[in-house]
Each structure stands twice: as C-alpha cells, then as structure tokens.
Design a protein around this motif. Sequence first.
Motif, PDB file in Angstrom:
ATOM      1  N   TRP A 215      -8.422   4.243   5.894  1.00  8.10           N
ATOM      2  CA  TRP A 215      -7.948   3.022   5.228  1.00  8.10           C
ATOM      3  C   TRP A 215      -8.956   1.880   5.324  1.00  8.10           C
ATOM      4  O   TRP A 215      -8.975   0.994   4.469  1.00  8.10           O
TER       5      TRP A 215
ATOM      6  N   THR B 165       0.856  -1.171   0.000  1.00 10.51           N
ATOM      7  CA  THR B 165       0.000   0.000   0.000  1.00 10.51           C
ATOM      8  C   THR B 165       0.896   1.225   0.000  1.00 10.51           C
ATOM      9  O   THR B 165       2.089   1.143   0.290  1.00 10.51           O
TER      10      THR B 165
ATOM     11  N   TRP C 140       0.874   5.662   0.943  1.00 14.13           N
ATOM     12  CA  TRP C 140       0.158   6.827   1.469  1.00 14.13           C
ATOM     13  C   TRP C 140       1.117   7.995   1.645  1.00 14.13           C
ATOM     14  O   TRP C 140       2.150   7.883   2.300  1.00 14.13           O
TER      15      TRP C 140
ATOM     16  N   SER D  19      -6.960  11.453   0.903  1.00 16.95           N
ATOM     17  CA  SER D  19      -6.397  10.816   2.101  1.00 16.95           C
ATOM     18  C   SER D  19      -6.978  11.442   3.352  1.00 16.95           C
ATOM     19  O   SER D  19      -7.557  12.529   3.319  1.00 16.95           O
TER      20      SER D  19
ATOM     21  N   THR E 184      -3.482   7.824  -1.863  1.00 19.98           N
ATOM     22  CA  THR E 184      -3.509   6.499  -1.245  1.00 19.98           C
ATOM     23  C   THR E 184      -3.576   5.447  -2.355  1.00 19.98           C
ATOM     24  O   THR E 184      -4.230   5.647  -3.383  1.00 19.98           O
ATOM     25  N   SER E 185      -2.893   4.334  -2.147  1.00 26.63           N
ATOM     26  CA  SER E 185      -2.798   3.344  -3.220  1.00 26.63           C
ATOM     27  C   SER E 185      -2.653   1.929  -2.666  1.00 26.63           C
ATOM     28  O   SER E 185      -2.149   1.722  -1.555  1.00 26.63           O
TER      29      SER E 185
END
Length: 345
Positions: free
Chosen positions: A322, A289, A291, A316, A296-297
């Motif tokens: 999350w 992940t 951030w 975010s 965010t990914s």
Amino acid sequence: MQKSKILLVFSVLFFLVMFTSFTSKSSKVKKTVQDEVDKAVKGAYDGMILHVNQAQMSATYTAGWKNKKNQIPADANSLFKIASISKLYIAAAVTKLVYMGNLNLDDNLVKLIPEVADNIQYADQITLRMMLRHRSGIPEYIFQPGFAGSDPNLSYMKTIALIYDEPADFKPNKKNKYSNTNYLIIGEILDRTLGYSHHKYIKNKILDPLGLKNTYNLSSEVNSDDIMSGYYVDNDTDLKNIEEHTRPGGSMIATAKDVGIFLRALIDGTLFNAKEQEIYSSVYTYEHTGWVNGYTSIVRYHKDIDAVIVQFVNTSKGAFFWVRLKRDYKRIVKTIKKNISSKTD
C-alpha cells in the motif's frame, strides 16, 4: 593555424550551448497523466485503470493487462472488485433510512439484533453510530480461523458468530479502529429493517437514481468475463473466480467511471437532501480504499481541483504494498494538478 583553432573553439562552444538549450527544453516537457500511469504499471502492477471525474469533463487512462494469460489490455470499461469502497454505499443507505425514521443512530446493538446480547461484549453499549464510524471495538471477523475458505453463501449471522465471545478490542467509543465486522453487522441490520435484501435497496435508492448501470452488489450478478482479472505480485494465477466476497461492506463491483459519478453525487447534494447530507457527514467519510485478493483501489475527492480521482490496480500483496500504491496515486494526482494549472495559466 591560430585562426583555425579559434574557429574550432567557437564551433565547439556553439554546439555545447545549443545542446544544453535542447536538453533543458527536453527536460521541461510536461508529463502527461498517461505517462504516469504507464510508469506506475511498469514498476509494479499488472494493470491499472485511472479515472478523473470533473464537473465539466472526465477522462480515463489505462495501462497493463485486463487479463495476462490472454494478453487482453486493460479496459476502461472493465468491472472491478471495489472491496471496502462498498462501505460508502452502505453508509449512504443507512443515512437515507435514518432520515426516513426507519433507523436511529443511537439505538444499541441489543435492540437492533437481540440475539447477540450475550455473545458480543458491550452489545448493550454499542450503537449504530459507533459501528458506522468504526468506534465499536467489535473485533475483526476476517482474521478468525473459521473464515478462511468458508462458504461465501454463509448467512450474515453465521459469519458474525465467528467473533462471538471474543474480547472487545476496546470499550465502545473510546477509540477508532477499522473493523469489517461493523459493516457486516450493519448489513444484517439493514436487511431486518427493510424486510428484504439491502442490495435491492441500494439498487433502487442509490444506483438507479444516479444512472449507475455498471455497478453491482455482487460479482455473481454479471458475466465474469467483464471483470478485470486480479493477481498477487509476481504470480500469474488469476484470482477473479477463486473466491467471491459476498459479505456487506466488501462485495460490490463497478467501473471506475461509475465510482467517480457516485462519489461526486455523494458530495455535491445530488444523492442527498440537506438533512441527509448532515446525517452522512456526521457518521462517515467521503473517500475510501479497497482491498481484496488481487484488487486494490482508492477513490478520493480533491477539492482544490474539484476532481474525484479513482485508481484501480489489479494487483495486491501485503500492507507494505500500500505504501507504493499511495505513493503512485499521489504522484499521479500531482501531475493532474500541474496539467490543470498549465491550462488555466
């Protein structure tokens, strides 16, 4: 009269049966991936790029905005700040240097960076392997008072110095705790080992061989207009140019498609030979992940459908945010799997 009533009853019953049948069929209409992406963005996000990489095909879905102020829709080809997904690339670079004999996973921190011997607790016991696996116990630098608002061009060593004389989070190799400082230090180790920037090494040995023409080590390498804008929840301030993350393990930018290609190559033997694959598998993960403020990914490989799925969201907030991100990702993946299953039935 009686006959009319009977006819009326039958007419009503017929209507109800037909309506129920229509409603039942409507409720079974298959949801598309685009439906789920639209639903996610409508609920909480400014914009989303969702990329599905499969061996024989790939597809990208978008919703929301690339830039809210200018009303520019989300673009599948936009660059995105991938933050800690960058650690996958650094771990891959270390793997190649270990294979070549330039680095040893069991060398300790004092050997690799002698000047930290008296400044980082247990430096003589912390190995490169432990740092790669987040088992070093070295505290987090981004939470140190001196980091917020610091010069993005501050050297790696001066940034590392922010945690000097701080107590270890735990004794080396006793626990696992994610710390960005591990990969900041690894960036310094790579530069010293190579004699030049690890950015160049990653480009020459990883990005170029894989044809990743839309992946960069730093956002300063590209036109900022090509980068998707980033936002806090319920805030229209564009965070894209407010801060630049330049430290190793969090600085890279890429398109969703490029990240999908990279992760597949990391897994399927395209990037590594058999021995390199063994080394990498012993020290790091095949998903991540990311951030940073406004971005965010998530990128993961789903073996059951042989698909790499990349989710970029240009919004975010705090840790609770999350929960929603992962829930939406899970729902989208479920829809992808259902759609693939229906095609094979």
